[in-house]
Scaffold this motif. Structure first.
Motif, PDB file in Angstrom:
ATOM      1  N   ARG A   1      19.123 -99.099 -18.872  1.00 23.01           N
ATOM      2  CA  ARG A   1      20.493 -99.517 -18.411  1.00 23.01           C
ATOM      3  C   ARG A   1      20.703 -98.865 -17.276  1.00 23.01           C
ATOM      4  O   ARG A   1      21.594 -99.541 -16.412  1.00 23.01           O
ATOM      5  CB  ARG A   1      21.440 -98.868 -19.354  1.00 23.01           C
ATOM      6  N   LEU A   2      20.516 -97.708 -16.886  1.00 22.85           N
ATOM      7  CA  LEU A   2      20.724 -97.112 -15.448  1.00 22.85           C
ATOM      8  C   LEU A   2      20.093 -97.867 -14.467  1.00 22.85           C
ATOM      9  O   LEU A   2      20.813 -98.063 -13.409  1.00 22.85           O
ATOM     10  CB  LEU A   2      20.064 -95.611 -15.479  1.00 22.85           C
ATOM     11  N   ARG A   3      18.981 -98.195 -14.823  1.00 19.05           N
ATOM     12  CA  ARG A   3      18.101 -99.145 -13.561  1.00 19.05           C
ATOM     13  C   ARG A   3      18.902-100.235 -13.314  1.00 19.05           C
ATOM     14  O   ARG A   3      18.882-100.779 -12.280  1.00 19.05           O
ATOM     15  CB  ARG A   3      16.507 -99.226 -13.975  1.00 19.05           C
TER      16      ARG A   3
ATOM     17  N   GLU B   1      21.758 -90.250 -18.840  1.00 20.87           N
ATOM     18  CA  GLU B   1      20.425 -90.677 -18.224  1.00 20.87           C
ATOM     19  C   GLU B   1      20.105 -89.904 -16.815  1.00 20.87           C
ATOM     20  O   GLU B   1      18.807 -89.464 -16.708  1.00 20.87           O
ATOM     21  CB  GLU B   1      20.319 -92.118 -17.978  1.00 20.87           C
TER      22      GLU B   1
ATOM     23  N   LEU C   1      28.963 -94.290 -12.336  1.00 22.33           N
ATOM     24  CA  LEU C   1      28.218 -94.310 -13.636  1.00 22.33           C
ATOM     25  C   LEU C   1      28.900 -94.301 -14.939  1.00 22.33           C
ATOM     26  O   LEU C   1      29.817 -93.279 -15.049  1.00 22.33           O
ATOM     27  CB  LEU C   1      26.991 -93.401 -13.531  1.00 22.33           C
TER      28      LEU C   1
ATOM     29  N   SER D   1      14.954 -95.936 -10.646  1.00 19.24           N
ATOM     30  CA  SER D   1      16.287 -96.165 -10.932  1.00 19.24           C
ATOM     31  C   SER D   1      16.827 -96.855 -10.138  1.00 19.24           C
ATOM     32  O   SER D   1      17.785 -97.770 -10.399  1.00 19.24           O
ATOM     33  CB  SER D   1      17.035 -94.789 -10.924  1.00 19.24           C
TER      34      SER D   1
ATOM     35  N   PHE E   1      21.718-101.185 -13.971  1.00 17.00           N
ATOM     36  CA  PHE E   1      23.166-100.869 -13.381  1.00 17.00           C
ATOM     37  C   PHE E   1      23.210-100.623 -11.911  1.00 17.00           C
ATOM     38  O   PHE E   1      23.862-101.124 -10.934  1.00 17.00           O
ATOM     39  CB  PHE E   1      24.018 -99.616 -14.090  1.00 17.00           C
TER      40      PHE E   1
ATOM     41  N   GLN F   1      26.561 -93.312 -20.571  1.00 19.81           N
ATOM     42  CA  GLN F   1      25.146 -93.542 -21.079  1.00 19.81           C
ATOM     43  C   GLN F   1      24.211 -93.382 -19.761  1.00 19.81           C
ATOM     44  O   GLN F   1      23.358 -92.559 -19.676  1.00 19.81           O
ATOM     45  CB  GLN F   1      24.704 -94.881 -21.471  1.00 19.81           C
ATOM     46  N   GLN F   2      24.802 -93.731 -18.499  1.00 17.60           N
ATOM     47  CA  GLN F   2      24.130 -93.646 -17.217  1.00 17.60           C
ATOM     48  C   GLN F   2      24.056 -91.979 -16.736  1.00 17.60           C
ATOM     49  O   GLN F   2      23.390 -91.464 -16.264  1.00 17.60           O
ATOM     50  CB  GLN F   2      24.698 -94.626 -16.224  1.00 17.60           C
ATOM     51  N   ARG F   3      25.079 -91.430 -17.004  1.00 19.14           N
ATOM     52  CA  ARG F   3      25.399 -89.978 -16.857  1.00 19.14           C
ATOM     53  C   ARG F   3      24.376 -89.431 -17.675  1.00 19.14           C
ATOM     54  O   ARG F   3      23.808 -88.156 -17.146  1.00 19.14           O
ATOM     55  CB  ARG F   3      26.773 -89.508 -16.662  1.00 19.14           C
TER      56      ARG F   3
END
Length: 160
Positions: A4-6, A101, A94, A58, A8, A97-99
């Protein structure tokens, strides 16, 4: 978890890699990873490789673009007096969830050289507090990054 981070970060508008500033989420993340890498005063090759790999995976960065973001992150980290410039970008750009990660990536840097240091631990703790990552989640990610088995498994009673 990191997908998800990647996704985004790859979806962010492409910015010129020349003139990158601390307000660019890629530079903010790079600066935080560099800070945790340097917290103990020793920058190992394993940590540097882990940091570059994290940025590459990422953000989908490669070659000169990756090096530009790393250089911008190093410059931003050297010029900063605190984490606010970076954590404010992270909080703005972010999601929750991204935070989480990001903190997991920081733990990967801490354990990359096989010898975590209390100053590195402190940096992750401070950044986690500033970006709203709860203690329990931070500690679970630390345990996972260290390769240790948690004392309590999911479903065990914790009295909370």
């Amino acid at each position: 978890m990191f997908e998800r981070l990647r996704s985004f970060l790859k979806g962010l508008p492409a910015k010129e890699t020349t003139g990158l500033g601390a307000d660019d989420p890629r530079v903010a993340v790079a600066a935080l990873l560099i800070h945790v890498m340097d917290a103990d005063g020793v920058r190992s090759e394993e940590e540097r490789a882990a940091m570059k790999r994290a940025l590459q995976e990422s953000f989908g960065l490669e070659g000169g673009e990756l090096e530009s973001v790393v250089k911008a992150g190093e410059h931003a980290e050297q010029e900063s007096v605190d984490f606010y410039a970076f954590t404010s970008v992270v909080n703005r750009e972010l999601d929750e969830q991204q935070r989480l990660e990001l903190i997991a990536l920081m733990w990967q840097i801490v354990f990359a050289d096989g010898s975590p240091h209390e100053l590195e631990d402190n940096v992750v703790w401070r950044v986690a507090e500033l970006i709203g990552v709860e203690r329990r989640a931070r500690m679970e990610m630390r345990i996972k990054a260290s390769g240790r088995t948690p004392l309590l498994q999911d479903g065990d009673s914790q009295g909370n």
